[in-house]
Design a protein around this motif. Structure first.
Motif, short mmCIF file in Angstrom:
data_model
loop_
_atom_site.label_atom_id
_atom_site.label_comp_id
_atom_site.label_asym_id
_atom_site.label_seq_id
_atom_site.Cartn_x
_atom_site.Cartn_y
_atom_site.Cartn_z
N THR A 67 5.63 1.34 2.99
CA THR A 67 6.04 1.52 4.38
C THR A 67 5.18 0.66 5.30
O THR A 67 5.68 0.02 6.23
CB THR A 67 5.95 3.01 4.78
OG1 THR A 67 6.82 3.76 3.92
CG2 THR A 67 6.36 3.23 6.23
N CYS A 70 6.24 -2.91 4.96
CA CYS A 70 7.49 -3.15 5.69
C CYS A 70 7.23 -3.28 7.18
O CYS A 70 7.86 -4.11 7.86
CB CYS A 70 8.50 -2.03 5.42
SG CYS A 70 9.15 -2.05 3.76
N SER A 71 6.29 -2.50 7.70
CA SER A 71 5.96 -2.60 9.13
C SER A 71 5.26 -3.91 9.44
O SER A 71 5.26 -4.36 10.58
CB SER A 71 5.11 -1.41 9.58
OG SER A 71 3.80 -1.51 9.07
N HIS A 73 6.30 -6.65 8.13
CA HIS A 73 7.37 -7.61 7.83
C HIS A 73 7.17 -8.28 6.47
O HIS A 73 7.41 -9.47 6.32
CB HIS A 73 7.49 -8.65 8.95
CG HIS A 73 7.66 -8.05 10.31
ND1 HIS A 73 8.82 -7.40 10.68
CD2 HIS A 73 6.81 -7.94 11.36
CE1 HIS A 73 8.68 -6.93 11.90
NE2 HIS A 73 7.48 -7.24 12.35
N LEU A 75 8.68 -6.99 3.63
CA LEU A 75 9.70 -6.47 2.73
C LEU A 75 10.14 -7.52 1.70
O LEU A 75 10.27 -7.19 0.52
CB LEU A 75 10.91 -5.93 3.51
CG LEU A 75 12.02 -5.31 2.67
CD1 LEU A 75 11.51 -4.12 1.87
CD2 LEU A 75 13.18 -4.89 3.56
N GLN A 79 10.14 -6.88 -2.33
CA GLN A 79 11.35 -7.02 -3.13
C GLN A 79 11.11 -8.02 -4.26
O GLN A 79 11.49 -7.77 -5.41
CB GLN A 79 12.52 -7.47 -2.25
CG GLN A 79 12.96 -6.41 -1.29
CD GLN A 79 13.93 -6.93 -0.25
OE1 GLN A 79 13.97 -8.12 0.05
NE2 GLN A 79 14.73 -6.04 0.31
N ALA A 109 10.82 0.33 -1.78
CA ALA A 109 11.06 -1.05 -1.35
C ALA A 109 12.41 -1.22 -0.65
O ALA A 109 12.87 -2.33 -0.47
CB ALA A 109 10.98 -1.98 -2.56
N ASP A 111 15.11 -0.73 2.59
CA ASP A 111 15.14 -0.62 4.05
C ASP A 111 16.18 0.40 4.50
O ASP A 111 16.44 0.53 5.68
CB ASP A 111 15.38 -1.99 4.69
CG ASP A 111 16.73 -2.59 4.33
OD1 ASP A 111 17.49 -1.98 3.55
OD2 ASP A 111 17.02 -3.71 4.82
N LYS A 116 15.24 6.47 1.95
CA LYS A 116 13.83 6.82 2.14
C LYS A 116 13.65 8.31 2.45
O LYS A 116 12.66 8.91 2.08
CB LYS A 116 13.21 5.97 3.25
CG LYS A 116 12.93 4.54 2.81
CD LYS A 116 12.12 3.83 3.86
CE LYS A 116 11.60 2.51 3.40
NZ LYS A 116 10.55 2.55 2.44
#
Length: 182
Positions: A67, A70-71, A73, A75, A79, A109, A111, A116
């Motif tokens: 998480t 992902c925050s 950027h 991702l 992946q 992983a 979005d 989630k």
């Protein structure tokens, strides 16, 4: 990071309540000092370690680190890492563990906010490989697959085809179900 290793040792050797607390706060502490990509390998390595007795708590830590990534950027990095590590998830572990680990990683992983949201349920299903778990794996894998670029999708499918080719009963495995779903 060397000092943080002491906390990872506590996770391996601690009492369940200590492990729960450390797993809850460690990702926050690590994210204050390191980027998610810097701690990703350590956290995932601990999660996949065959000597890790607290996999359920470690899954929560993986979720938090993903998480955080992902925050930031990252991702695409996550992946790519998951796609290129698929064979590692299924080798030298029972199918039950592989199904649960892969499901956790695909959700972490992802979005997809709906996927989630069911992570705590999946996390609680450790050491189970019933119809529900296989369905959740297929849903998570399909969602993850749909986020990938075409090169990653090809690697994803090739990995599962190789995994199925190495098994005694490839058509009855949860991994062949993933191929069918995607």
């Amino acid at each position: 990071m060397e000092k943080a290793t002491v906390l990872f040792d506590k996770i391996r050797k601690g009492y369940p309540i200590e492990v729960e607390v450390v797993c809850e706060i460690l990702p926050c502490i690590l994210s204050d000092f390191f980027s998610a990509s810097d701690i990703l390998t350590k956290v995932i390595g601990e999660f996949l370690s065959p000597n890790q007795p607290h996999k359920k708590d470690m899954a929560g830590m993986v979720f938090q680190v993903f998480t955080q990534a992902c925050s930031e950027h990252q991702l695409p990095l996550l992946q790519d890492w998951v796609v290129h590590s698929l064979n590692n998830f299924t080798q030298n572990v029972p199918t039950v563990s592989a199904v649960w680990c892969l499901c956790c990683f695909f959700i972490c992983a992802s979005d997809n906010p709906w996927l989630k949201a069911i992570f705590p349920h999946v996390q609680s299903r450790i050491r189970q490989c019933e119809f529900e778990d296989r369905e959740l794996l297929c849903i998570a894998a399909t969602s993850f697959y749909n986020q990938l670029n075409s090169d990653q999708q090809e690697i994803f499918l090739q990995s599962f085809e190789e995994i199925c080719g190495d098994q005694k009963h490839p058509f009855s495995s949860p991994f062949s179900e993933i191929i069918s779903c995607v």
